[in-house]
Enzyme design. Structure first.
Site, PDB file in Angstrom:
ATOM      1  N   CYS A  77       0.829  -1.207   0.000  1.00  0.00           N
ATOM      2  CA  CYS A  77       0.000   0.000   0.000  1.00  0.00           C
ATOM      3  C   CYS A  77       0.866   1.261   0.000  1.00  0.00           C
ATOM      4  O   CYS A  77       1.939   1.302   0.584  1.00  0.00           O
ATOM      5  CB  CYS A  77      -0.895  -0.031   1.231  1.00  0.00           C
ATOM      6  N   CYS A  80       0.881   4.011   4.360  1.00  0.00           N
ATOM      7  CA  CYS A  80       1.835   4.104   5.474  1.00  0.00           C
ATOM      8  C   CYS A  80       3.264   3.836   5.004  1.00  0.00           C
ATOM      9  O   CYS A  80       3.481   3.050   4.091  1.00  0.00           O
ATOM     10  CB  CYS A  80       1.500   3.064   6.548  1.00  0.00           C
ATOM     11  N   CYS A 158      -8.888   0.067   6.765  1.00  0.00           N
ATOM     12  CA  CYS A 158      -7.525   0.581   6.902  1.00  0.00           C
ATOM     13  C   CYS A 158      -7.355   0.992   8.348  1.00  0.00           C
ATOM     14  O   CYS A 158      -8.233   1.633   8.925  1.00  0.00           O
ATOM     15  CB  CYS A 158      -7.371   1.779   5.976  1.00  0.00           C
ATOM     16  N   TYR A 311      -4.604  31.318   3.817  1.00  0.00           N
ATOM     17  CA  TYR A 311      -4.850  29.901   3.523  1.00  0.00           C
ATOM     18  C   TYR A 311      -5.757  29.328   4.626  1.00  0.00           C
ATOM     19  O   TYR A 311      -5.428  28.352   5.274  1.00  0.00           O
ATOM     20  CB  TYR A 311      -3.549  29.095   3.461  1.00  0.00           C
ATOM     21  N   CYS A 407       2.966  21.765   6.540  1.00  0.00           N
ATOM     22  CA  CYS A 407       2.967  20.297   6.479  1.00  0.00           C
ATOM     23  C   CYS A 407       4.170  19.819   5.674  1.00  0.00           C
ATOM     24  O   CYS A 407       4.264  18.653   5.323  1.00  0.00           O
ATOM     25  CB  CYS A 407       1.666  19.783   5.887  1.00  0.00           C
TER      26      CYS A 407
HETATM   27  N1  SAH Z   1      -5.846  26.665   7.699  1.00  0.00           N
HETATM   28  C1  SAH Z   1      -6.775  25.673   7.248  1.00  0.00           C
HETATM   29  C2  SAH Z   1      -6.463  25.118   5.853  1.00  0.00           C
HETATM   30  C3  SAH Z   1      -5.052  24.716   5.589  1.00  0.00           C
HETATM   31  S1  SAH Z   1      -4.794  23.780   4.119  1.00  0.00           S
HETATM   32  C4  SAH Z   1      -6.899  24.561   8.263  1.00  0.00           C
HETATM   33  O1  SAH Z   1      -6.105  24.458   9.178  1.00  0.00           O
HETATM   34  O2  SAH Z   1      -7.829  23.767   8.138  1.00  0.00           O
HETATM   35  C5  SAH Z   1      -4.343  24.981   2.956  1.00  0.00           C
HETATM   36  C6  SAH Z   1      -5.524  25.754   2.398  1.00  0.00           C
HETATM   37  O3  SAH Z   1      -5.004  26.692   1.460  1.00  0.00           O
HETATM   38  C7  SAH Z   1      -6.545  24.920   1.636  1.00  0.00           C
HETATM   39  O4  SAH Z   1      -7.826  25.236   2.130  1.00  0.00           O
HETATM   40  C8  SAH Z   1      -6.384  25.381   0.183  1.00  0.00           C
HETATM   41  O5  SAH Z   1      -7.604  25.374  -0.522  1.00  0.00           O
HETATM   42  C9  SAH Z   1      -5.868  26.770   0.333  1.00  0.00           C
HETATM   43  N2  SAH Z   1      -5.041  27.314  -0.746  1.00  0.00           N
HETATM   44  C10 SAH Z   1      -4.244  26.650  -1.613  1.00  0.00           C
HETATM   45  N3  SAH Z   1      -3.552  27.511  -2.367  1.00  0.00           N
HETATM   46  C11 SAH Z   1      -3.918  28.756  -1.963  1.00  0.00           C
HETATM   47  C12 SAH Z   1      -3.523  30.063  -2.351  1.00  0.00           C
HETATM   48  N4  SAH Z   1      -2.620  30.252  -3.312  1.00  0.00           N
HETATM   49  N5  SAH Z   1      -4.084  31.115  -1.715  1.00  0.00           N
HETATM   50  C13 SAH Z   1      -4.983  30.929  -0.730  1.00  0.00           C
HETATM   51  N6  SAH Z   1      -5.397  29.702  -0.323  1.00  0.00           N
HETATM   52  C14 SAH Z   1      -4.865  28.639  -0.934  1.00  0.00           C
END
Ligand code: SAH
Length: 454
Positions: A77, A80, A158, A311, A407
């Protein structure tokens, strides 16, 4: 070194892909499913410039970090990478990777803080995406992609997913078989059903079942809904996601609601959140609560502060750290997530919240020119990190504190260099494990102006 050659190796590290690494004849050899401290004989299977890949021929002395693998699909898989070592050693590996990337790529030297472990090591995910394929013999498979391939491993249950997800996988498979519904074939770009997307609220137990389809009509949809509800009354919505494109991206842009409201709600850090299928939502809720608490601590919001949450997804980070009097400005590119964020702010009684549907890099420059001067900026970009222009605009706004949640510590480290050029340095950074058993790891960093906090 040559292909098929046998070499003796001491495994001294593990990479972010989960491969053990040892050295032979002055070259790094990457060997999957090994542990730090293993003495092995490996067979070289691939020779690259300056490094090779091997597979284990024999474990001569096993490392004390080894544990028994508990998943029958582990070696096939693509999910993991680290089921074969103890969680303690996995944490040590991840902590090392984050600080090494920060130092080597970012030139960041901060004191090493212990990684925050995930409260759950198994069944921590609230989201599952299962591709559906039909093989040459006509059998339908619903499961996970094998490593580096689009072959599907028929593994309904899973260990990273809630136990009930296996039931939904089985029901979809039987439904497709019973009614002869066509399955999408990515080579010929024909057929209808492409996959199953599941999401469950960790605290509420609300479940969303989403069938991914090339068309916006699913034959016998009532029967599918009936069968699903019969096994799990916690299902509060069933959605058809329409993805007619020739693409590797799992989800299409449109949803047709088959049952319920098309959204689920969950509770995170004591606040309530509505989540649409196309919106991002962190997959490991109990670990996310720890992550957000740490982010809130780093942000150190004070009464009446202005917070810019870039974001922002459905608004979770800003909303969990904001007080009633915080001015909250969120930016997110996915329209459904922005819709969720607006509603979530009002669900949680925030009156000074506004959300923009735009890219961070597209809007921060304008916000800065319009005179926005946030006290705190939170950044939580996808794996590829931020555009340098977005970082530069953030720095021109002159926030007291920047909290960067990442991340991918490699792009975090790269972006820290851009911050450094603009006078913002990393004060502290702490890894947080949101993804046990995989090679992925989260990290929170606090940056402030060098001139203020040296
Ligand atoms: N802070 C949120 C989401 C984090 S994930 C949480 O903790 O849940 C990153 C996010 O950025 C996603 O929702 C994605 O849709 C968004 N994203 C991706 N590229 C982007 C960009 N260029 N400008 C603004 N948002 C963006």
């Amino acid at each position: 070194m040559k292909k098929n050659e046998s070499v003796l190796l001491s495994i001294t590290g593990i990479t972010s892909e989960g491969n053990g690494v040892g050295r032979a004849e002055g070259q790094a050899v990457f060997v999957p499913y090994t542990a730090i401290g293993d003495e092995i004989r490996a067979k070289i299977v691939k020779v690259q410039k300056g490094y090779c890949y091997g597979i284990v021929e024999e474990v001569l002395t096993p490392s004390p970090d080894r544990r028994e693998n508990d998943c029958p699909a582990f070696f096939r898989c693509g999910g993991c990478a680290l089921r074969h070592i103890t969680y303690e050693s996995e944490l040590a590996v991840k902590e090392g990777i984050v600080y090494e990337n920060l130092r080597r790529i970012g030139g960041v030297e901060t004191p090493r803080l212990p990684i925050l472990p995930s409260p759950l090591e198994n069944r921590y995910r609230n989201k599952g995406i299962y591709p559906v394929v039909r093989d040459e013999a006509g059998a339908i498979h619903v499961g996970f992609y094998a490593k580096r391939s689009h072959r599907v491993i028929d593994q309904g249950d899973c260990l990273l997913q809630p136990a009930c997800y296996g039931k939904f996988v089985r029901i979809l498979k039987e439904f497709l078989q019973d009614y002869g519904i066509s399955v999408y074939d990515e080579v010929s770009h024909t057929g209808q059903v492409r996959g199953l997307f599941l999401r469950m609220g960790y605290r509420t137990g609300e479940v969303m079942v989403c069938v991914i389809s090339t068309q916006d009509k699913l034959p016998h949809r009532e029967e599918l809904v009936k069968r699903l509800l019969a096994v799990e009354p916690g299902i509060c919505t069933v959605v058809l996601n329409v993805n007619p494109e020739r693409t590797n991206v799992a989800l299409g842009k449109r949803n047709v609601v088959l049952y319920g409201e098309g959204v689920i709600t969950d509770i995170l850090c004591g606040r309530r959140f509505e989540i649409s299928p196309l919106s991002f939502y962190q997959v490991n809720s109990p670990a996310t609560e720890q992550l957000y608490q740490l982010a809130a601590e780093y942000a150190g919001l004070q009464e009446g502060d202005t917070l810019l949450d870039l974001y922002c997804g459905i608004g979770t980070i800003g909303i969990t750290m904001a007080g009633e009097d915080t001015r909250l400005i969120g930016v997110e590119v996915v329209p459904q997530a922005v819709e969720n964020a607006r509603r979530n702010a009002s669900l949680n009684g925030l009156k000074r919240a506004e959300f923009y549907c735009d890219t961070a890099e597209g809007i921060v420059g304008r916000l800065e020119q319009q005179g926005l001067r946030p006290d705190v900026v939170v950044l939580d970009p996808p794996r590829k990190g931020c555009e340098a222009s977005a970082i530069e605009s953030v720095c021109r706004m002159g926030p007291k504190r920047v909290v960067y949640i990442s991340c991918n510590s490699a792009t975090l480290a790269r972006d820290c260099r851009v911050f450094a050029e603009k006078g913002y340095g990393v004060r502290k950074a702490r890894p947080v494990d949101l993804f046990p058993r995989t090679g992925h790891v989260e990290c929170v960093a606090l940056l402030t102006r060098d001139s203020v906090e040296k």
